[in-house]
Design a protein around this motif. Structure first.
Motif, mmCIF file in Angstrom:
data_model
loop_
_atom_site.group_PDB
_atom_site.id
_atom_site.type_symbol
_atom_site.label_atom_id
_atom_site.label_comp_id
_atom_site.label_asym_id
_atom_site.label_seq_id
_atom_site.Cartn_x
_atom_site.Cartn_y
_atom_site.Cartn_z
ATOM 1 N N GLU A 231 0.837 -1.183 -0.103
ATOM 2 C CA GLU A 231 0.092 -0.005 -0.067
ATOM 3 C C GLU A 231 0.867 1.420 -0.072
ATOM 4 O O GLU A 231 1.756 1.327 0.782
ATOM 5 N N LYS A 232 0.741 1.992 -0.683
ATOM 6 C CA LYS A 232 1.344 3.211 -1.217
ATOM 7 C C LYS A 232 0.372 4.549 -0.817
ATOM 8 O O LYS A 232 0.118 5.265 -1.990
ATOM 9 N N SER A 233 -0.050 4.947 0.425
ATOM 10 C CA SER A 233 -0.999 5.592 0.361
ATOM 11 C C SER A 233 -0.687 7.293 -0.021
ATOM 12 O O SER A 233 -1.380 7.970 -0.422
ATOM 13 N N TYR A 234 0.716 7.316 -0.096
ATOM 14 C CA TYR A 234 1.083 8.675 -0.396
ATOM 15 C C TYR A 234 1.114 9.013 -1.801
ATOM 16 O O TYR A 234 0.750 10.081 -2.280
ATOM 17 N N LEU A 235 0.882 7.781 -2.565
ATOM 18 C CA LEU A 235 0.555 8.088 -4.029
ATOM 19 C C LEU A 235 -1.080 8.327 -4.403
ATOM 20 O O LEU A 235 -1.472 8.718 -5.558
ATOM 21 N N SER A 236 -1.702 8.186 -3.249
ATOM 22 C CA SER A 236 -3.301 8.594 -3.423
ATOM 23 C C SER A 236 -3.396 9.985 -3.691
ATOM 24 O O SER A 236 -4.417 10.377 -4.014
ATOM 25 N N LEU A 237 -2.499 10.803 -3.240
ATOM 26 C CA LEU A 237 -2.450 12.153 -3.676
ATOM 27 C C LEU A 237 -3.004 12.551 -4.980
ATOM 28 O O LEU A 237 -3.598 13.685 -5.034
ATOM 29 N N PHE A 238 -2.446 11.865 -5.739
ATOM 30 C CA PHE A 238 -2.629 12.035 -7.251
ATOM 31 C C PHE A 238 -3.899 11.388 -7.929
ATOM 32 O O PHE A 238 -4.355 11.713 -8.968
#
Length: 263
Positions: A231-238
């Motif tokens: 899970e790469k929640s920081y990429l959900s910014l985009f």
């Protein structure tokens, strides 16, 4: 010609606001040389040097209420200790900024890589990765807020980390976080079949996993390790509230796989 200057001239000279100077006066750490017959506060060279020292002490994070005591009673040794303490704080802040810089670069690199890849399936070379166990739960159980809240004290900046869900074929799934030193699990160096995807709900992961295994079979990739969901929640910014996941699994080296299939 007067040798002193007004409060506005002092503020301009020292690149501060009139309000700041008045605040220092209210706190008793700075006083004008005198007040003239027009009630203008006037400041001379002594006050200029005094204000310079005050501003330096503020840069060193000395509270305003402590400045008067510093300026009237501190020894040279105490000032050295103050400067050493400030230097340690600056070093810590520089380290924090360097880590933030690397994290921002990581986000930009991964987002660019994800958005520009022509084929969603990739073979990635991965170095040995050390993981520390974070949460263990039933494979059919959702991770809910209350369960997450129990763990937050152990993980600073949780959602800036890659969270590894490791499926080992048992009835449980274990969540791991990367560590620098050997931890509870090591992912071996090797080639990993990988796909990144955006999903609206966790339920969307099941068909993605099925497609992943189906693609591996079609391409004759022999999976020899557990399924890893990152899970790469920081990429959900985009991605406007979608969740960003990457599926990975260790595969046999190509030469070995070819020998197995007689090619």
């Amino acid at each position: 010609m007067k040798s002193e200057i007004t409060i506005s001239e002092l503020a301009k000279l020292m690149n501060v606001s009139v309000h700041q100077i008045r605040y220092f006066e209210e706190k008793g750490v700075l006083q004008p040389a005198y007040t003239d017959h027009n009630q203008y506060r006037m400041y001379g060279m002594d006050q200029i040097y005094q204000l310079a020292h005050i501003l330096l002490l503020r840069k060193l994070q000395v509270p305003v209420q402590s400045i008067k005591d510093c300026m009237t009673s501190y020894s040279a040794d105490q000032y050295r200790q103050l400067l050493h303490h400030s230097l340690r704080e600056v070093d810590a802040e520089l380290l924090r900024l360097q880590e933030l810089q690397q994290f921002i670069k990581k986000i930009l690199h991964e987002q660019q890589s994800f958005s520009s890849q022509p084929n969603p399936y990739q073979i990635k070379r991965r170095d040995t990765t050390y993981l520390a166990r974070w949460i263990e739960m039933d494979s059919h159980t959702k991770l809910h807020a209350a369960r997450l809240a129990e763990q937050t004290k152990r993980v600073p900046n949780l959602f800036e980390s890659d969270i590894h869900y490791v499926y080992d074929g048992s009835s449980t799934v274990t969540l791991y976080l990367e560590t620098q030193a050997p931890g509870d699990l090591s992912l071996p160096e090797g080639d990993y079949l990988s796909i990144q995807s955006l999903v609206n709900e966790e339920e969307d992961l099941e068909p993605l996993i099925e497609q992943f295994y189906g693609y591996a079979a079609e391409q004759s990739h022999v999976i020899i390790g557990p399924l890893i969901l990152i899970e790469k929640s920081y990429l959900s910014l985009f991605s406007q509230s979608k969740l960003h996941y990457e599926l990975q699994a260790l595969i046999e080296p190509a030469a070995k796989s070819e020998r197995r299939h007689g090619t």
